[in-house]
Design a protein around this motif. Structure first.
Motif, PDB file in Angstrom:
ATOM      1  N   LEU A 143      73.439  22.791  47.825  1.00 16.68           N
ATOM      2  CA  LEU A 143      74.451  21.839  47.369  1.00 16.68           C
ATOM      3  C   LEU A 143      73.810  20.761  46.508  1.00 16.68           C
ATOM      4  O   LEU A 143      72.818  20.150  46.906  1.00 16.68           O
ATOM      5  CB  LEU A 143      75.154  21.198  48.570  1.00 16.68           C
ATOM      6  N   ARG A 165      86.230  21.553  46.784  1.00 13.95           N
ATOM      7  CA  ARG A 165      85.508  21.963  47.991  1.00 13.95           C
ATOM      8  C   ARG A 165      86.173  23.162  48.659  1.00 13.95           C
ATOM      9  O   ARG A 165      85.492  24.080  49.130  1.00 13.95           O
ATOM     10  CB  ARG A 165      85.410  20.793  48.974  1.00 13.95           C
ATOM     11  N   LEU A 199      72.721  27.212  54.952  1.00 14.18           N
ATOM     12  CA  LEU A 199      72.941  25.874  54.397  1.00 14.18           C
ATOM     13  C   LEU A 199      71.844  24.929  54.863  1.00 14.18           C
ATOM     14  O   LEU A 199      71.177  25.174  55.864  1.00 14.18           O
ATOM     15  CB  LEU A 199      74.301  25.325  54.858  1.00 14.18           C
ATOM     16  N   GLU A 200      71.682  23.845  54.119  1.00 24.67           N
ATOM     17  CA  GLU A 200      70.753  22.802  54.526  1.00 24.67           C
ATOM     18  C   GLU A 200      71.348  22.003  55.679  1.00 24.67           C
ATOM     19  O   GLU A 200      72.531  21.648  55.641  1.00 24.67           O
ATOM     20  CB  GLU A 200      70.443  21.871  53.357  1.00 24.67           C
ATOM     21  N   ASP A 201      70.539  21.724  56.682  1.00 19.16           N
ATOM     22  CA  ASP A 201      70.972  20.906  57.812  1.00 19.16           C
ATOM     23  C   ASP A 201      70.827  19.438  57.407  1.00 19.16           C
ATOM     24  O   ASP A 201      69.837  18.772  57.725  1.00 19.16           O
ATOM     25  CB  ASP A 201      70.116  21.210  59.042  1.00 19.16           C
ATOM     26  N   SER A 251      78.016  16.157  52.736  1.00 18.16           N
ATOM     27  CA  SER A 251      78.382  16.579  54.088  1.00 18.16           C
ATOM     28  C   SER A 251      79.782  17.172  54.128  1.00 18.16           C
ATOM     29  O   SER A 251      80.047  18.133  54.861  1.00 18.16           O
ATOM     30  CB  SER A 251      78.290  15.395  55.057  1.00 18.16           C
ATOM     31  N   LYS A 273      79.516  20.677  52.862  1.00 15.69           N
ATOM     32  CA  LYS A 273      78.925  21.533  53.899  1.00 15.69           C
ATOM     33  C   LYS A 273      79.950  21.837  54.991  1.00 15.69           C
ATOM     34  O   LYS A 273      80.097  22.987  55.419  1.00 15.69           O
ATOM     35  CB  LYS A 273      77.705  20.835  54.494  1.00 15.69           C
ATOM     36  N   ASN A 274      80.672  20.809  55.437  1.00 16.23           N
ATOM     37  CA  ASN A 274      81.658  20.996  56.502  1.00 16.23           C
ATOM     38  C   ASN A 274      82.812  21.893  56.066  1.00 16.23           C
ATOM     39  O   ASN A 274      83.365  22.644  56.880  1.00 16.23           O
ATOM     40  CB  ASN A 274      82.199  19.639  56.953  1.00 16.23           C
ATOM     41  N   LEU A 329      71.865  26.742  59.746  1.00 18.41           N
ATOM     42  CA  LEU A 329      71.432  25.475  59.160  1.00 18.41           C
ATOM     43  C   LEU A 329      69.915  25.380  59.263  1.00 18.41           C
ATOM     44  O   LEU A 329      69.350  25.546  60.340  1.00 18.41           O
ATOM     45  CB  LEU A 329      72.087  24.291  59.891  1.00 18.41           C
TER      46      LEU A 329
END
Length: 403
Positions: free
Chosen positions: A179, A241, A261-263, A291, A294-295, A310
């Protein structure tokens, strides 16, 4: 799914009585949980059930169960906010009440929905929207639990929950997703791709319009408020999104892949802008909503039953995935140079491409990583569109989606 139904005065009054007593039980359950320092549904129910059953003899007993469940969820959420420093009161405040129903308190049929009240059952006849029939006709089942809340004008807002038996998901590969502020990079079948979202232009465009509207004027002015209300920056970003999440999750579902995905840490924008002095860049980073992006992907993945992994986001774009050495980025006049060279192998790496391979590697993929490209325009750029990634990758002509 939310359904709104206008009911007669008698039905509304019966539900209003239930809401009043449900609120009282809910407040007592929250107070018990706070005083005994517990968020457990079982402990709260054991502590308040006998007392509340004597107080509310005409109320069906299962409303006390669901109120205790509601209290447990509110207390658990409040404790999480408190740990993050986001709670502004000493205890959860009960402002709006959404009444929880279990399979003893309501019955569903396509003709009527019946709900237990203090004296008898009331019957509601909703009109189902198209999206209801879309899920219902595809084999989705109505869950045993539901919720409702009362609104003005004798309107009942009813929440129906769908469920579906899903076959075990057997992953066959990984789809890493990186992202960024103005784009999202994805690796599909070993092919990196950059999806432009235009978030930067949207953020700056609306900020300039906001300044033009408010300069020299009070934000309490009626005309100013009206113009500000018409700005729809959030709606456009939410739309992007959702389309992005749907596109990535559908591709993962079709290829039976795991999304990587990145945590991201809590308050990601605040950490990113800590050392940034440029006001415009700080604004762009803060409103990029990493965030939230990601969510949105995680939420859509849950809907399709796609697993999400993650991984640690540190140094994903600065370490060579082949040699494990540092990548030195050449200055190109931008805030973040896009192409760098591995110190050991001397091959070129695009910042977004190297991040994808590192994410995939950290997720547990041990397949060999190809050497970095010799071209500075890798990966190919595609405009974000609400269709499958493969169809976008196969297009020779790039068509911008107007958002």
């Amino acid at each position: 799914m939310k359904l709104r139904v206008k009911v007669d005065y008698k039905t509304y009054s019966a539900l209003k009585e239930v809401e009043k007593e449900y609120r009282e039980v809910l407040e007592e359950a929250i107070n018990y949980g706070l005083s005994n320092k517990t968020t457990s549904f079982t402990r709260i129910k054991a502590g308040v059930y006998k007392t509340e059953r004597e107080k509310h003899k005409d109320l069906p007993s299962h409303y006390i169960y669901t109120a205790c469940e509601d209290a447990s969820e509110r207390l658990d959420s409040f404790e999480k906010l408190k740990k993050r420093g986001r709670s502004y009161t000493e205890k959860p405040s009960v402002r709006r009440v959404t009444i929880h129903l279990d399979d003893h308190l309501w019955k569903f049929s396509l003709d009527t929905i019946s709900i237990s009240t203090k004296r008898s059952r009331v019957f509601i006849s909703p009109t189902f929207p198209k999206i209801f029939w879309r899920y219902y006709n595809k084999g989705w089942l109505i869950a045993s639990e539901a919720r409702f809340r009362l609104m003005k004008g004798n309107v009942v807002e009813f929440y129906v929950i769908f469920k579906k038996d899903v076959k075990p998901y057997e992953p066959k590969g990984f789809i890493p997703v990186d992202l960024n502020e103005n784009s999202v990079s994805v690796l599909v079948d070993g092919k990196p791709m950059l999806l432009e979202t235009n978030t930067k232009k949207i953020t700056l465009g609306y900020e300039y319009r906001r300044k033009a509207i408010t300069t020299g004027k009070s934000t309490k002015d009626r005309e100013v408020r009206r113009k500000l209300k018409r700005l729809r920056e959030r709606d456009k970003k939410v739309d992007i999104r959702r389309k992005l999440a749907k596109l990535i999750v559908k591709e993962a579902f079709e290829s039976r892949s795991v999304i990587v995905l990145e945590d991201l840490p809590r308050r990601t924008p605040e950490h990113m802008i800590k050392d940034v002095k440029d006001k415009q860049l700080r604004l762009r980073i803060y409103r990029a909503a990493f965030s939230s992006m990601k969510n949105a992907i995680i939420e859509k993945a849950r809907e399709f039953g796609v697993p999400v992994v993650l991984v640690n986001p540190s140094h994903t774009s600065t370490v060579c995935p082949v040699h494990g050495t540092k990548i030195v980025y050449q200055l190109d006049g931008g805030d973040a140079p896009r192409v760098g060279v591995c110190e050991k192998g001397k091959e070129k790496w695009h910042r977004d491409v190297v991040a994808l391979y590192n994410l995939k590697k950290r997720a547990g993929d041990v397949s060999p990583v190809p050497l970095g490209s010799k071209e500075s325009h890798d990966p190919p750029i595609r405009w974000l569109r609400a269709k499958y990634l493969h169809s976008i990758m196969n297009e020779h002509k790039m068509i911008e989606m107007k958002v």
